[in-house]
Design a protein around this motif. Structure first.
Motif, PDB file in Angstrom:
ATOM      1  N   LYS A 484       0.825  -1.205   0.000  1.00 11.67           N
ATOM      2  CA  LYS A 484       0.000   0.000   0.000  1.00 11.67           C
ATOM      3  C   LYS A 484       0.861   1.258   0.000  1.00 11.67           C
ATOM      4  O   LYS A 484       0.553   2.240  -0.691  1.00 11.67           O
ATOM      5  N   LYS A 512      -6.376   6.912   5.669  1.00 13.42           N
ATOM      6  CA  LYS A 512      -6.408   5.449   5.559  1.00 13.42           C
ATOM      7  C   LYS A 512      -5.710   4.791   6.740  1.00 13.42           C
ATOM      8  O   LYS A 512      -6.170   3.759   7.249  1.00 13.42           O
ATOM      9  N   TRP A 516      -7.291   1.998   9.065  1.00 11.63           N
ATOM     10  CA  TRP A 516      -6.716   0.661   9.202  1.00 11.63           C
ATOM     11  C   TRP A 516      -6.462   0.324  10.668  1.00 11.63           C
ATOM     12  O   TRP A 516      -6.711  -0.813  11.100  1.00 11.63           O
ATOM     13  N   SER A 519      -9.734  -0.560  12.289  1.00 11.40           N
ATOM     14  CA  SER A 519     -10.209  -1.873  11.852  1.00 11.40           C
ATOM     15  C   SER A 519      -9.452  -2.999  12.547  1.00 11.40           C
ATOM     16  O   SER A 519     -10.048  -4.003  12.946  1.00 11.40           O
ATOM     17  N   ASP A 526      -9.900  -7.101   6.751  1.00 13.02           N
ATOM     18  CA  ASP A 526     -10.264  -7.082   5.332  1.00 13.02           C
ATOM     19  C   ASP A 526      -9.433  -6.091   4.522  1.00 13.02           C
ATOM     20  O   ASP A 526      -9.276  -6.258   3.303  1.00 13.02           O
ATOM     21  N   CYS A 527      -8.913  -5.061   5.175  1.00 17.02           N
ATOM     22  CA  CYS A 527      -8.111  -4.068   4.461  1.00 17.02           C
ATOM     23  C   CYS A 527      -6.716  -4.591   4.120  1.00 17.02           C
ATOM     24  O   CYS A 527      -5.982  -3.947   3.359  1.00 17.02           O
TER      25      CYS A 527
END
Length: 694
Positions: A484, A512, A516, A519, A526-527
């Motif tokens: 990423k 982001k 992340w 999460s 899932d990321c």
């Protein structure tokens, strides 16, 4: 004496004239009953011999040739006798018995009115005219101004009119349609065409970065084969006229680079401002190479080009780097006051040669600012990570090096991967180069973990890592996060990248990272696709220690990025989107803000804003809204990254290899890294000799 005289005359007369001269001189000597040398020693007969030779030359005017006669005169269809003024060009020197000339006419053909019978008039200067066909308007060069060539054109191109008399062509010449000024399209001679072809091939050789010898050894033979197969051998032989030797290609490349440099200097002299990007590195021969790129506005766009590629012969200090750039500026009379920014990979806190050079540039350009490469900032920010993840990264690099550093191991791994039907057959080598992807290296290692488990020797101390699920979970996360980060890195590379583009990408990355981290705290992975698929494969969950390390890394990465990319109150947001501005920005004066209001009220300008890039949008408004548009362009000129220098050094290393250590790569870099196309026609027109020797 007779042999000496005949040797001189042989360069200017045909065989019949020489034989005639020889017979008359022999009879003259026989009549005087003395050898020629003795006759010349007697002063009373010496002048008589000279007068006799002069008379022989005068009587030879019916041959339409003369002593040291030019090519133009030989081809003129004249039946009149040579005048006494023409014969005065020849002088017999009594003291040396040699024939000399006082002057030599230039080799230019003249136009004769009788040429109209072949359908040709003259075009251009009467003293050195070109031949123009009155039927097809084609203009031939001065070398084609000969009766045989003109007749051949008439018979091959206009066979239906070959029997027409001169009155027909005169009537055609005096018609109203022919009174229009002709288009000066002159047909090139074979030498001119061969020279242009040589420049075109040399240009492509420089663009490809190949050796100069490829022109003579590969390109020319291939071109001859293609022409011979597609046409015939007659056309194939013309390829031999194209000069592609090693030295010729080197000269051509220098001429092309000089033309590009001349065009660039002209653009910089008329532009409103420019920014610089510079870096220094060492080449394969140990020379310190300096690359300087420039960004400027030209016409309706912002251009980026190579300003300077120079090797530093002595010390590669900051002062030496500045002197090199300053010498170029002074040589071409480019004003330092136009420099608005200097981008480098040296931060303000660093003390080095590049930082010193930037300081000296800002001294001679007081209005210039300096900026630190945003790619370098990004690379520094992602280096920080928790100890547990750093250990996994180091161990992964050691496993890769254990295979890649041994060619035998690499070959065996390839065979094993092919037998097991793996998607890949080799690992990728890890590197610290900041513009390359570390994520791809880790993803490849994770995808080949089963093959490596079979291949690795149990004696290798890190072989157990491939069976440790906790270690593999951390490796999967690192592969995802670096992938990423590399995507963000790639989005900031390329040409015409502005500071606004980079900060938009970083703003997106910061959001982001926060998402992340939230999460992962909720145990939602899932990321991170590689980590999520591995959890599904082993049907397991992530330990709290691993989750804690991941969250710590994500939040630490976000805080580090904020340190390198601080959020500031930017007064130039009106440049990014002028149609969202409702209050006068602090950086604008009242007159500029009024111009901005007029601009945003124009519906056509608003439509162009959605269709053009930011650089092209503001550059296109210079004529209509000069004041506000120039301020916007000045904001867009600074470089955001060092991508051009990094790319330039890659091209340089590929061009100047260990097999070409003595190559002067500066002209090649000028051609390969420039957006300007050289004007080959202009280069050829400057040459007095079209077909240079090899």
């Amino acid at each position: 004496m007779i042999a000496h005289l005949l040797c001189i005359l042989s360069y200017n007369f045909n065989t019949f004239v020489i034989l005639d001269v020889y017979s008359k001189l022999t009879m003259f000597c026989t009549t005087n009953t003395l050898p020629m040398d003795l006759l010349l020693k007697q002063g009373s007969l010496k002048q008589e011999v000279e007068s006799f030779c002069y008379q022989i030359v005068s009587e030879s005017n019916d041959q339409k040739v003369g002593i040291l006669q030019s090519e133009d005169e030989q081809l003129q269809p004249s039946v009149s006798k040579r005048s006494e003024g023409d014969l005065s060009r020849v002088k017999f020197m009594s003291n040396s018995n040699k024939i000399t000339t006082f002057s030599k006419k230039p080799k230019r053909r003249k136009y004769d009115e009788s040429y109209l019978s072949f359908g040709f008039t003259y075009f251009g200067n009467r003293d050195a005219p070109h031949a123009q066909c009155v039927l097809c308007k084609k203009i031939l060069s001065n070398s084609s101004l000969a009766p045989s060539k003109l007749r051949r054109h008439l018979e091959t191109k206009h066979a239906a009119y070959k029997d027409k008399d001169i009155s027909f062509f005169k009537q055609h010449l005096d018609s109203p349609e022919n009174n229009k000024p002709p288009t000066p399209k002159i047909v090139n001679t074979d030498n001119e065409s061969a020279t242009e072809a040589s420049y075109n091939v040399s240009y492509h050789i420089a663009l490809s970065g190949e050796a100069h010898t490829i022109g003579e050894l590969l390109i020319k033979p291939c071109a001859k084969d293609v022409v011979m197969r597609m046409f015939d051998e007659q056309y194939s032989k013309k390829i031999d006229a194209v000069q592609l030797s090693n030295s010729t290609v080197a000269r051509r490349i220098k001429d092309l680079a000089a033309d590009i440099e001349e065009e660039l200097v002209c653009r910089l002299k008329i532009c409103d401002g420019f920014s610089l990007q510079l870096d220094e590195s060492a080449d394969v021969s140990g020379l310190a190479v300096l690359l300087v790129f420039v960004r400027y506005r030209f016409n309706k766009s912002i251009e980026e080009d190579l300003l300077l590629c120079e090797s530093l012969q002595s010390n590669a200090t900051g002062e030496e780097i500045f002197n090199c750039i300053n010498s170029f500026m002074q040589k071409h009379e480019i004003e330092w006051e136009k420099c608005v920014d200097v981008c480098s990979d040296a931060s303000r806190a660093m003390d080095g040669k590049i930082a010193e050079a930037v300081t000296l540039i800002k001294y001679v350009a007081p209005e210039s600012t300096s900026s630190h490469c945003l790619l370098y900032r990004h690379a520094l920010a992602v280096k920080i990570m928790p100890t547990s993840l750093k250990n996994v990264l180091d161990q992964a690099v050691q496993i890769i090096n254990y295979i890649k550093a041994r060619p035998h191991q690499s070959r065996l791994l390839k065979i094993l991967c092919e037998e097991m039907g793996a998607q890949h057959t080799a690992l990728l080598l890890n590197t610290e180069v900041r513009w390359l992807s570390r994520g791809k290296v880790l993803v490849r290692l994770f995808e080949l973990r089963r093959e490596l488990l079979v291949f690795m020797d149990s004696a290798f101390r890190l072989s157990d890592c491939l069976t440790n699920s906790s270690w593999l979970l951390r490796l999967a996360y690192l592969a995802d996060i670096f992938t990423k980060l590399n995507e963000v890195n790639l989005s900031m590379q390329g040409k015409n990248v502005t500071v606004f583009t980079v900060f938009d990408k970083m703003s997106s990355l910061l959001r982001k990272l926060e998402f992340w981290a939230s999460s992962v705290e909720e145990e939602n992975f899932d990321c991170f696709p590689t980590l999520s698929d591995f959890l599904t494969e082993i049907n397991s969950t992530v330990d709290k220690d691993i989750c804690s390390a991941i969250v710590q890394h994500l939040r630490g990465l976000r805080s580090t990025l904020l340190k390198y990319f601080p959020v500031t109150n930017d007064n130039n947001t009106w440049v990014r989107n002028p149609f969202t501005v409702t209050v006068k920005p602090a950086s604008l004066v009242a007159r500029d803000y009024e111009s901005l209001i007029d601009l945003t009220s124009d519906s056509q300008v608003k439509q162009n804003f959605s269709e053009l890039s930011l650089n092209d949008f503001w550059s296109s408004l210079i004529q209509e809204y000069p004041s506000i548009a120039r301020r916007a362009v000045r904001v867009l000129l600074p470089f955001a990254t060092m991508h051009l220098c990094e790319t330039g050094f890659s091209y340089y290393a590929a061009t100047k290899t260990k097999y070409r250590k003595r190559l002067d790569a500066a002209p090649h870099m000028r051609i390969r890294l420039s957006n300007i196309t050289p004007n080959i026609k202009r280069i050829c027109d400057k040459k007095t000799q079209k077909h240079c020797s090899h």
